[in-house]
Design a protein around this motif. Structure first.
Motif, mmCIF file in Angstrom:
data_model
loop_
_atom_site.group_PDB
_atom_site.id
_atom_site.type_symbol
_atom_site.label_atom_id
_atom_site.label_comp_id
_atom_site.label_asym_id
_atom_site.label_seq_id
_atom_site.Cartn_x
_atom_site.Cartn_y
_atom_site.Cartn_z
ATOM 1 N N LYS A 1 0.845 -1.194 0.000
ATOM 2 C CA LYS A 1 0.000 0.000 0.000
ATOM 3 C C LYS A 1 0.882 1.246 0.000
ATOM 4 O O LYS A 1 1.983 1.251 0.549
ATOM 5 C CB LYS A 1 -0.912 -0.017 1.227
ATOM 6 N N ALA A 2 0.362 2.304 -0.574
ATOM 7 C CA ALA A 2 1.131 3.522 -0.782
ATOM 8 C C ALA A 2 1.640 4.106 0.525
ATOM 9 O O ALA A 2 0.876 4.312 1.470
ATOM 10 C CB ALA A 2 0.280 4.562 -1.507
ATOM 11 N N GLY A 3 2.936 4.363 0.575
ATOM 12 C CA GLY A 3 3.543 5.060 1.688
ATOM 13 C C GLY A 3 3.745 4.248 2.950
ATOM 14 O O GLY A 3 4.247 4.781 3.947
ATOM 15 N N LYS A 4 3.396 2.961 2.931
ATOM 16 C CA LYS A 4 3.463 2.160 4.153
ATOM 17 C C LYS A 4 4.886 1.662 4.424
ATOM 18 O O LYS A 4 5.687 1.448 3.519
ATOM 19 C CB LYS A 4 2.497 0.980 4.076
ATOM 20 N N ASN A 5 5.137 1.465 5.719
ATOM 21 C CA ASN A 5 6.429 0.980 6.210
ATOM 22 C C ASN A 5 6.263 -0.479 6.625
ATOM 23 O O ASN A 5 5.486 -0.791 7.526
ATOM 24 C CB ASN A 5 6.866 1.841 7.404
ATOM 25 N N TYR A 6 7.028 -1.379 5.993
ATOM 26 C CA TYR A 6 6.883 -2.811 6.247
ATOM 27 C C TYR A 6 7.882 -3.342 7.270
ATOM 28 O O TYR A 6 7.988 -4.542 7.464
ATOM 29 C CB TYR A 6 6.908 -3.562 4.909
ATOM 30 N N GLY A 7 8.597 -2.416 7.930
ATOM 31 C CA GLY A 7 9.215 -2.744 9.203
ATOM 32 C C GLY A 7 10.656 -3.168 9.258
ATOM 33 O O GLY A 7 11.271 -3.098 10.320
ATOM 34 N N TRP A 8 11.211 -3.664 8.156
ATOM 35 C CA TRP A 8 12.578 -4.190 8.212
ATOM 36 C C TRP A 8 13.561 -3.054 8.467
ATOM 37 O O TRP A 8 13.488 -2.037 7.805
ATOM 38 C CB TRP A 8 12.925 -4.917 6.913
ATOM 39 N N PRO A 9 14.527 -3.231 9.392
ATOM 40 C CA PRO A 9 14.750 -4.361 10.294
ATOM 41 C C PRO A 9 14.244 -4.108 11.715
ATOM 42 O O PRO A 9 14.653 -4.806 12.637
ATOM 43 C CB PRO A 9 16.270 -4.464 10.294
ATOM 44 N N VAL A 10 13.384 -3.107 11.876
ATOM 45 C CA VAL A 10 12.908 -2.757 13.221
ATOM 46 C C VAL A 10 12.055 -3.878 13.792
ATOM 47 O O VAL A 10 12.159 -4.235 14.966
ATOM 48 C CB VAL A 10 12.112 -1.434 13.190
ATOM 49 N N ILE A 11 11.170 -4.431 12.960
ATOM 50 C CA ILE A 11 10.370 -5.587 13.367
ATOM 51 C C ILE A 11 10.646 -6.744 12.418
ATOM 52 O O ILE A 11 10.864 -6.550 11.225
ATOM 53 C CB ILE A 11 8.858 -5.271 13.407
ATOM 54 N N SER A 12 10.621 -7.945 12.949
ATOM 55 C CA SER A 12 10.875 -9.124 12.121
ATOM 56 C C SER A 12 10.532 -10.379 12.911
ATOM 57 O O SER A 12 10.638 -10.400 14.141
ATOM 58 C CB SER A 12 12.342 -9.177 11.683
#
Length: 367
Positions: free
Chosen positions: A247-258
């Motif tokens: 989705k536009a502009g979203k943060n998928y977390g790597w490497p903060v969450i995993s």
């Protein structure tokens, strides 16, 4: 004491081996037919309107295959062939029949820095040679690191072009920084220009082509046949491979969450979720090392229709992911042990075709 230590070490070793095994059951109700043989690493392939195949070999070779005859395409892009880098994905323009544009991603050494980075070009095919080549995007800076180039290409129904670039092994530098290339999904117009409504066009110093960020190494991308959403998958480290809906502009977390850990087994984060970061639709522990991705949308495969196929490099099979209500409910192994599955496409005839390393392109047949 020595005996106890040996027992403990043996237990840890056996536990590690057990954790490293993939437990998905094997589905035996299928077979395959080799369509193109003697390929090394068929990173990507497409079907031309006349039924011919164009196949990208990682070493930089583009093969035209039709009626059993293979021809090497001339004037292919000059690639930076290092580690995971080389000639990567290939995709036809949605209006290919009228405009003839073919799109490629590859590792390129273009630029002043040593090494290479992922590039996107388009070209046309004339007399078995690429002509009118145009570089649409070249990530910077170059680096001699050999990992995480990405890369897959997809078009949506509005004609926007999406492509992925891995974070190039710069885990703590690139994926969370929108002023830097790497660890991103990008969106362009078909001519390489920046869409006016891209999410970061008004952000100072941002890479304007970025559509989403916080990715590790996305090597799968496809459009859902019904919802028309962009689905991707990406490699985690040891565990934590993910399927995501982009989705536009979203943060998928790597490497903060995993959901993964370092290859050594140590942790690099204690977080699996955080506000403002997207959760994966599905993740794998252990890692299957996913590459290639396609939905089954034809009627040829019966009740497999609507489900997702993902290649496994690590365990050498095609993963049939059953999808229900937007979730993966179970998984089965297809083409088990055939080889490292690199690329997956549904052909114009409705059959699924799979690029298998050190073998070729095979057609999946359901019994």
């Amino acid at each position: 004491m020595i005996l106890k230590n040996k027992v403990l070490l043996s237990f840890i070793f056996l536990t590690f081996l057990a954790c490293a095994q993939d437990k998905n059951p094997v589905n035996t109700k299928h077979s395959h037919e080799v369509v193109v043989n003697n390929l090394d690493i068929p990173w990507g392939f497409v079907f031309l309107p006349d039924g011919a195949l164009l196949i990208n070999e990682k070493d930089g070779t583009i093969i035209h295959f039709k009626n059993g005859k293979r021809t090497k395409i001339q004037n292919a892009p000059e690639i930076y062939n290092r580690g995971q880098g080389g000639l990567l994905d290939i995709e036809l323009h949605p209006n290919y029949k009228s405009n003839g544009w073919i799109y490629f991603t590859y590792a390129s050494s273009e630029g002043s820095d040593k090494g290479g980075h992922t590039a996107l070009i388009r070209a046309k095919l004339k007399n078995m040679s690429l002509v009118e080549k145009e570089v649409l995007y070249k990530a910077t800076p170059n680096t001699t690191r050999g990992q995480h180039f990405g890369s897959r290409i997809a078009f949506d129904d509005s004609g926007y072009l999406y492509f992925s670039i891995g974070e190039r092994g710069e885990r703590d530098v690139n994926p969370q920084d929108i002023t830097k290339d790497g660890g991103k999904i990008y969106r362009l117009n078909d001519d390489g220009s920046i869409p006016k409504d891209n999410p970061f066009v008004n952000e100072p110093n941002a890479k304007k082509a970025i559509y989403s960020y916080g990715h590790r190494n996305p090597q799968g991308m496809t459009i859902h046949p019904i919802t028309r959403e962009i689905w991707t998958h990406e490699h985690g480290p040891r565990g934590g491979d993910e399927i995501n809906i982009i989705k536009a502009g979203k943060n998928y977390g790597w490497p903060v969450i995993s959901y993964g850990v370092n290859y050594s087994g140590t942790k690099f984060t204690d977080l699996t979720e955080k506000e403002g970061m997207e959760q994966p639709l599905h993740y794998w522990v252990p890692s299957i090392a996913p590459s290639g991705m396609a939905f089954i949308s034809s009627d040829i495969y019966g009740d497999w229709k609507g489900n997702l196929l993902v290649g496994s490099l690590k365990f050498q099979y095609l993963d049939l992911c059953y999808i229900k209500n937007g979730k993966v409910t179970k998984e089965e192994r297809l083409l088990d042990g055939l080889g490292r599955v690199r690329s997956v496409e549904q052909g114009p005839d409705g059959y699924i075709y799979v690029g298998v390393e050190n073998l070729g392109i095979v057609k999946l047949i359901r019994k």
